[in-house]
Write an enzyme that holds these catalytic residues in place. Structure first.
Site, PDB file in Angstrom:
ATOM      1  N   GLU A 434      17.317   6.714 -11.450  1.00  0.00           N
ATOM      2  CA  GLU A 434      17.368   5.525 -12.293  1.00  0.00           C
ATOM      3  C   GLU A 434      16.442   5.718 -13.498  1.00  0.00           C
ATOM      4  OE1 GLU A 434      15.785   2.305 -10.026  1.00  0.00           O
ATOM      5  OE2 GLU A 434      15.510   1.008 -11.762  1.00  0.00           O
ATOM      6  N   ASP A 514      12.474  -1.510  -5.253  1.00  0.00           N
ATOM      7  CA  ASP A 514      12.415  -2.966  -5.428  1.00  0.00           C
ATOM      8  C   ASP A 514      13.842  -3.512  -5.519  1.00  0.00           C
ATOM      9  OD1 ASP A 514      13.346  -2.200  -7.866  1.00  0.00           O
ATOM     10  OD2 ASP A 514      11.578  -2.819  -9.009  1.00  0.00           O
ATOM     11  N   ASP A 516      15.606  -4.630  -8.042  1.00  0.00           N
ATOM     12  CA  ASP A 516      16.409  -4.024  -9.105  1.00  0.00           C
ATOM     13  C   ASP A 516      16.902  -2.646  -8.695  1.00  0.00           C
ATOM     14  OD1 ASP A 516      16.669  -5.897 -10.968  1.00  0.00           O
ATOM     15  OD2 ASP A 516      15.154  -5.105 -12.365  1.00  0.00           O
TER      16      ASP A 516
END
Ligand code: 0RA
Length: 646
Positions: A434, A514, A516
């Site tokens: 990510e 987390d 997200d």
């Protein structure tokens, strides 16, 4: 039957039985698939299947499954009870034969038509062999009978311990720690989803699941009761509940064709995905087979005939393909086959030739009737098919672009990919990371010999809601296709993958720990699930697990993956220990990332598996739909990941 006993008092036949049981203990994976989480849960399915058979034979309507406090399992049914009388050939009670003879099953009862069966259909004796303790209790002929076993060995002859006014069978077993070394803890959700599935597949039966390890707010044990009056029709509503229906009704039929019981239910929704689920004798046939071919054939032929006759296709400039008829379709096909032949990599593909025609005829008949009686729905469906054909045309160009790039090996790799030097795909891993910044850290931290890094920009496209051509036009998704080296199928079968050119056998999704991060993982997983399912089915997809905390005191340093581990470390280090919470991968330096998350020696990778195709499908449609609260709840529970170390 040989009555000659050896020194220990075993007859020749009981020695044979013992040897069979020993073999199960020596090679458990041959019988139950594996000795991990999956195998552990299989034990329950195997026992429940016997009760389902009793129900299908018309002698039982209630089954209970209890997870006891010590992770032993109790399964009860209100059937006729396993016979306890002397088994003529074996010279011991029939109950003992069922429990200790491999492959004995219900063989001695010629009337029973055994249709259910665990994935491996091995029988309750295997469960017995793999349990440190098992107790069978039978209510029958006015008495309560009992026999116990340890690791498959009979502890005493069947005895009557009291009177009974009802009939039924109760089996309690505790999986053997010598066999199930990885884990012996039952997962409630896993059992619940299988029991729910069984209740839909076998309407009328009530299955109650109780978890005695946990209580709810009211102080009652956690549990659920599964019962379906309408079977597949309700199953479809459950699976498709998160999607917008295109037609109001579920189209369903149930009957027998050429001696094969066939049940089909289907509905169209406004999505662009095809969801076909198929079962043979209550086993999910992930790889499809002849029954699914029959379904496709019946659907395509009937809808095509109707569409041609309607005149709606007259202005269409190109052919309609089989795919177009299945866009936005959710369907379940369930057949019962007396002697199923299972083929394919995971032995979940039905091979019996005769089933194709049976299902095809059943589906044609069902659909013809429906289309005739519901002209408005028929028109809506044909319009959707035409739109699908047009979209497929548009998608072809986009797909060809990806294809062309993918085919050019080497030079065609995406610029953002930091490839590894190893050429053997089996040894290679690619991390989908990510964000560019975490990608940079991963690039520094990796072992460049066998680890490649592909950074992905922020949130990738939600394929659940996008049309195919948008998916193939998306740059991040194109990068994944080209980096992995897989090519996408032909126009007729646009989602068939060619895995021969797969460049990495481990594909690791690495996102922040987390909410997200889990959302992004889920977006990537959704893409794999919808467009590269074979990658998941073949065990190539993994989730990295970065730590949540760093606990430090002086020169002592350790990582924690959850609050419990963190607290344990703080206690271990004594007063004054400092805690750093990692908010994202970006807060770790390259060395830390390697140590905790990438180094094969110390990391934990979670392999992504599809235990239950229908459930996975429902979950993805829920997660990626508009309804946010269930998504958050799911992401927090992370229910679809199997916890397998790699
Ligand atoms: C064969 C014959 C009979 C009962 C069963 C099998 C039976 C097996 C299981 C396994 C779990 N629950 C079960 N319930 C019944 C009885 C035949 C008769 O009574 O005539």
């Amino acid at each position: 039957m040989s009555e000659e006993l050896n020194k220990k008092g075993y007859s020749a036949d009981s020695i044979q039985a013992l040897e069979g049981m020993e073999h199960v203990r020596m090679r458990p994976s041959m019988y139950i698939g594996d000795v991990g989480v999956r195998g552990l849960h299989h034990l329950v399915y195997e026992v429940v299947d016997n009760s389902i058979d009793e129900a299908l034979a018309g002698h039982c309507d209630t089954i209970t499954v209890t997870i006891n406090e010590d992770n032993s399992i109790t399964v009860t049914d209100n059937g006729r009870g396993i016979p306890v009388g002397m088994h003529k050939k074996e010279g011991v009670s029939a109950l003992e034969v069922v429990m200790t003879k491999i492959g004995a099953g219900g063989k001695f009862d010629k009337d029973s038509y055994k249709v259910s069966g665990g994935l491996h259909g091995v029988g309750v004796s295997c469960v017995n062999a793999l349990s440190e303790h098992l107790k069978a209790t039978v209510h029958r002929e006015g008495k309560i009978w009992e026999q116990e076993y340890e690791r498959g060995k009979t502890q005493y002859p069947v005895k009557a311990i009291g009177n009974a006014t009802d009939t039924g069978t109760i089996v309690t077993f505790k999986p053997d720690a010598e066999i199930f070394q990885q884990t012996r803890e039952y997962n409630y959700d896993t059992l619940a989803s299988r029991m729910r599935e069984l209740a839909y597949l076998n309407k009328g039966i009530t299955i109650t699941l109780t978890d005695k390890r946990n209580k709810d707010e009211k102080g009652e044990f956690v549990g659920e009761t599964f019962h379906s009056e309408e079977g597949l029709k309700e199953f479809i509503k459950f699976l498709d509940g998160n999607r917008e229906p295109l037609i109001a009704e579920v189209i369903a039929m149930e009957g027998e064709k050429n001696g094969i019981p066939v049940e089909v239910a289907m509905v169209y929704n406004t999505s662009f995905n095809e969801n076909l689920h198929s079962y043979v004798n209550n086993i999910n046939t992930h790889e499809g087979g002849t029954h699914l071919s029959g379904f496709r054939r019946g659907l395509t032929n009937t809808l095509k005939k109707y569409a041609d006759g309607s005149g709606m296709l007259d202005k269409l400039k190109f052919e309609i393909s089989g795919d177009d008829f299945r866009e936005g379709l959710t369907a379940i096909v369930s057949v019962k086959v007396a002697e199923p032949q299972f083929e394919g990599q995971t032995k979940t593909k039905l091979g019996n030739r005769e089933v194709t025609a049976a299902v095809s005829q059943a589906v044609s008949q069902m659909l013809e009737d429906y289309l005739e009686e519901h002209p408005n729905d028929a028109k809506t469906i044909v319009q959707k098919v035409i739109l699908a054909a047009q979209a497929r045309h548009a998608a072809r160009k986009a797909r060809e672009m990806v294809q062309r790039k993918t085919v050019m090996s080497g030079g065609g790799l995406p610029g953002k990919l930091s490839d590894c030097s190893e050429q053997d795909p089996e040894k290679c891993e690619v991390f989908l990371v990510e964000g560019d910044s975490a990608g940079g850290t991963a690039k520094q931290g990796r072992d460049r010999n066998f680890q490649a890094i592909l950074p992905l920009r922020g949130k990738i496209l939600n394929v659940e809601k996008a049309m195919q051509h948008k998916v193939f036009e998306n740059e991040e998704i194109r990068n994944i296709f080209t980096a992995l080296g897989v090519t996408i199928g032909t126009e007729e079968d646009s989602k068939a993958l060619n895995l021969e050119k797969l460049r990495y056998h481990k594909i690791v999704i690495m996102c922040d720990a987390d909410v997200d991060g889990s959302h992004i993982s889920t977006l990537i997983l959704t893409f794999f699930f919808r467009y590269m399912k074979e990658l998941i089915e073949n065990g190539h997809v993994y989730i990295a697990t970065p730590p949540l905390y760093l606990v430090k005191k002086g020169s002592k340093k350790s990582y924690a993956w959850d609050d419990k581990e963190r607290d344990a470390l703080v206690e271990q280090f004594g007063g004054g220990a400092g805690i750093q919470r990692y908010k994202g991968l970006g807060e770790m330096n390259a060395e830390q990332l390697w140590d905790t998350t990438m180094n094969p020696e110390f990391r934990t990778l979670r392999q992504v598996t599809i235990e239950n195709g229908g459930e996975a499908d429902r979950i993805f449609s829920m997660l990626m739909g508009d309804d946010v609260p269930p998504r958050r709840e799911f992401i927090e529970k992370n229910a679809i990941y199997a916890n397998i170390d790699a």
